[in-house]
Design a protein around this motif. Structure first.
Motif, mmCIF file in Angstrom:
data_model
loop_
_atom_site.group_PDB
_atom_site.id
_atom_site.type_symbol
_atom_site.label_atom_id
_atom_site.label_comp_id
_atom_site.label_asym_id
_atom_site.label_seq_id
_atom_site.Cartn_x
_atom_site.Cartn_y
_atom_site.Cartn_z
ATOM 1 N N VAL A 78 0.958 -1.418 -0.538
ATOM 2 C CA VAL A 78 0.105 0.075 -0.151
ATOM 3 C C VAL A 78 0.448 0.754 0.054
ATOM 4 O O VAL A 78 0.225 1.622 0.162
ATOM 5 N N ASP A 79 2.252 1.198 -0.263
ATOM 6 C CA ASP A 79 3.343 1.604 -0.447
ATOM 7 C C ASP A 79 3.146 3.080 1.078
ATOM 8 O O ASP A 79 2.862 4.442 0.591
ATOM 9 N N LEU A 80 3.396 2.602 2.054
ATOM 10 C CA LEU A 80 3.230 2.576 3.150
ATOM 11 C C LEU A 80 4.381 3.265 3.733
ATOM 12 O O LEU A 80 5.329 1.752 3.991
ATOM 13 N N SER A 81 5.305 4.314 4.774
ATOM 14 C CA SER A 81 6.710 3.771 5.537
ATOM 15 C C SER A 81 6.184 4.669 6.592
ATOM 16 O O SER A 81 5.645 5.500 6.476
ATOM 17 N N PHE A 82 6.742 3.994 7.594
ATOM 18 C CA PHE A 82 7.268 4.588 9.130
ATOM 19 C C PHE A 82 8.187 5.009 9.721
ATOM 20 O O PHE A 82 8.329 5.399 10.815
ATOM 21 N N LYS A 83 9.198 4.641 8.982
ATOM 22 C CA LYS A 83 10.223 4.780 8.887
ATOM 23 C C LYS A 83 10.316 6.493 9.595
ATOM 24 O O LYS A 83 10.622 7.637 8.718
ATOM 25 N N SER A 84 10.959 7.544 11.185
ATOM 26 C CA SER A 84 11.404 8.605 11.589
ATOM 27 C C SER A 84 12.074 8.893 10.716
ATOM 28 O O SER A 84 13.061 9.015 9.723
ATOM 29 N N LYS A 85 11.609 10.664 10.254
ATOM 30 C CA LYS A 85 13.290 11.159 9.695
ATOM 31 C C LYS A 85 14.272 11.926 10.378
ATOM 32 O O LYS A 85 13.476 11.146 11.966
ATOM 33 N N PRO A 86 15.442 12.009 10.065
ATOM 34 C CA PRO A 86 16.152 13.001 11.143
ATOM 35 C C PRO A 86 15.828 13.400 12.205
ATOM 36 O O PRO A 86 15.461 14.987 11.229
#
Length: 624
Positions: A78-86
């Motif tokens: 579903v083209d989702l990512s939950f990686k936090s930004k720097p």
């Protein structure tokens, strides 16, 4: 078909009987810090997989995905990512319960970059423990790779989070495991509920892998007295109606009192459940014998070696192989056999009876129904059996500042004192700090250095106290060396306080300024005096041929002083001469008196004196 259903029915009765007790859901604290209308502390149930951060906390923001809300699919689909930004906070994924295993939800969340997963219950009910799936129902190879913590929250709380997110609020949550385990003192007591079966699939594989990897750390902690470890073994009883059945006879010992499932779940081949029960009993007895000899850590050696040398797959899961391992450890096999007793007798086995009694929960622990189960300080551990995760949990069981060095090593905990000294007081000049690193976080406590105790709040102020305080950084007082002279505001023998020495003025801590005795007219003020200020003192001289007397702050003539000096000498000489003459006179007088008394005594022996005449005559006439 009937043969397959009967064993299933029997084992259903076994488990039904064992589950009549009380199962405790282990929980941790969840604190919402924003928005305002959600602020508060909520309970959540710790999942029995992944790595809970025992002893620590985790802060993050909550995301409820627009698609794949039950997290049963890979989020790449579903083209989702939950990686936090720097620089951003970690992401906590909120997922709905249902349609797939809890572990699969956590695995998909972890792969998508989430730092933790919160599963919202789909009905209003008390919180339950999210466990791993049964081996026959699901592929379990990913379960041991789950490393993020998981928690189940109530439906009511989950609905409130979703509503707040739909209104555009950012929800910040603090997951707190610091009080998930008791930490009463300097020793941790823990138990491992296990079994010797090595044919139960990935769970058994991960269990024996944990024993092998954790053995070294466990033995060091035990030998140094930091921990007390006890192994336990789960058994079930066969219902009375089936004790004479073929299934109970093959799975139980002592007439159905102690049973275990068939290792291969196939009664027609391989080893039977009773073989597992006997080996469990042998391991329990070995621990007892080793503990009586003062070497309880030998259990880890035996279980590890037995799993390597005597596996079921190689048909070496036998008493003969077990005895060889026992003998290699220097343990008397006869003592083990005596402890095991007669497994065919219709009597209770005291060791296994004690194990069954221990399964029933006491206090806050709850019944042991999940295999394997780790219990730390009488509280059931939740999470995967991983060396690092379990070591963190054990370290969380120590009272602050009492944990062993391994708990403070890199990779186990973060040393908060390394960043800005943890916000505690610090004397950079002597490298003395009030920051104490513990597994649960830093403590700001004034230290004791070289026998000198510092007192204060530990955050902004620490001051040396006691009679030896001047040894450490001069007691925190002012000190300075100049022109070859050193002055200090710290007074030996005083337990506290700083006071500028004579000749100085100031607070005694940061400054002590020289007092100008000449300018302030504190000394050297006679008419003939000439005053010169020095650092910490003064110099005073006299004009002309005069001599300065400091104690009287006056100037006198050197000639007058000389005459006076000779006069004093003369007086002393005369006094000494008088004393000598007087002493001689007394001496002569006493000698003369002594000689007179001696002469009189001698003469009295040969002739009467005048005072003795009458008496002498009377004595003479009487004799005639």
């Amino acid at each position: 078909m009937r043969e397959k259903l009967l064993p299933i029915f029997i084992w259903a009765l076994f488990f039904w009987g064992s589950c009549l007790g009380r199962f405790v859901v282990e929980k941790n604290s969840l604190k919402v810090t924003s928005p305002e209308d959600l602020k508060g502390v909520y309970e959540c149930a710790i999942g029995n997989f992944g790595v809970p951060q025992y002893g620590g906390t985790m802060i993050g923001t909550v995301i409820y995905p627009k698609a794949n809300q039950k997290a049963c699919k890979d989020f790449d689909e579903v083209d989702l990512s939950f990686k936090s930004k720097p620089g951003g906070l970690p992401t906590f994924l909120l997922a709905d319960r249902g349609d797939c295993f809890f572990t699969l939800k956590a695995w998909n969340a972890q792969k998508a970059g989430a730092a933790a997963i919160l599963v919202s219950d789909d009905k209003v009910e008390p919180l339950i423990t999210m466990d791993t799936p049964e081996e026959e129902n699901a592929r379990a190879d990913y379960v041991q790779n789950i490393s993020i913590p998981s928690a189940l929250i109530s439906k009511t709380f989950g609905d409130r989070i979703k509503k707040s997110l739909s209104m555009g609020d950012m929800i910040n949550i603090n997951l707190d495991w610091r009080e998930a385990l008791p930490h009463p003192d300097e020793r941790v007591e823990y138990e491992l509920w296990t079994n010797s079966n090595d044919e139960c699939g990935p769970k058994c594989d991960s269990q024996i892998e944990f024993v092998r990897s954790f053995k070294g750390a466990a033995q060091i902690l035990e030998k140094k007295g930091y921990t007390q470890f006890t192994p336990h073994y789960i058994t079930w009883y066969c219902p009375d109606a089936f004790t004479l059945s073929k299934q109970c006879k093959s799975q139980c010992i002592n007439h159905g009192r102690y049973c275990a499932p068939d290792p291969e779940q196939d009664f027609s081949r391989g080893y039977d459940g009773k073989d597992v029960v006997i080996q469990n009993l042998r391991q329990a007895c070995l621990y007892r014998i080793a503990n009586e000899s003062g070497k309880p850590w030998l259990w880890w050696d035996y279980v590890t070696d037995f799993s390597i040398r005597c596996p079921m797959k190689e048909k070496r899961y036998t008493k003969e192989c077990a005895d060889q391992v026992i003998q290699s450890l220097g343990i008397d096999v006869k003592k083990i056999d005596k402890c095991i007793g007669d497994t065919e007798a219709d009597v209770e086995n005291p060791v296994l009876k004690a194990e069954q009694d221990a399964q029933i929960g006491k206090g806050s622990r709850g019944d042991v129904t999940i295999l394997p189960t780790l219990v730390i300080n009488d509280r059931q551990y939740r999470g995967k059996l991983d060396k690092g995760a379990v070591l963190k949990a054990i370290c969380a069981g120590f009272q602050e500042t009492t944990e062993p060095a391994v708990c403070l090593s890199e990779g186990i905990e973060t040393n908060e004192c390394l960043q800005n000294n943890g916000g505690c007081w610090q004397d950079k000049a002597t490298n003395i700090t009030a920051c104490k690193d513990t597994f649960r976080g830093r403590l700001c406590e004034c230290p004791i250095v070289q026998g000198v105790k510092f007192v204060g709040d530990g955050y902004t102020h620490c001051e040396a106290s006691g009679s030896l305080r001047c040894v450490i950084n001069n007691g925190g007082c002012w000190k300075k060396t100049q022109d070859g002279k050193t002055f200090s505001a710290c007074t030996e023998g005083q337990s506290k306080g700083c006071k500028c020495p004579p000749g100085f003025k100031g607070d005694g801590v940061n400054t002590c300024e020289d007092v100008n005795e000449c300018k302030e007219k504190l000394a050297c003020q006679c008419p003939e005096c000439i005053c010169k200020n020095t650092w910490g003192s003064y110099e005073c001289s006299c004009s002309g041929n005069l001599l300065y007397m400091r104690e009287h702050d006056t100037c006198i003539s050197k000639q007058g002083t000389s005459t006076m000096g000779w006069n004093i000498v003369g007086v002393i000489v005369l006094a000494l001469a008088a004393i000598g003459v007087g002493g001689y006179a007394v001496y002569k007088y006493r000698i003369r008196r002594y000689m007179d008394s001696e002469i009189r005594a001698i003469m009295a022996q040969y002739m009467p004196l005048d005072s003795q005449g009458d008496n002498f005559s009377r004595v003479t006439h009487a004799d005639i």
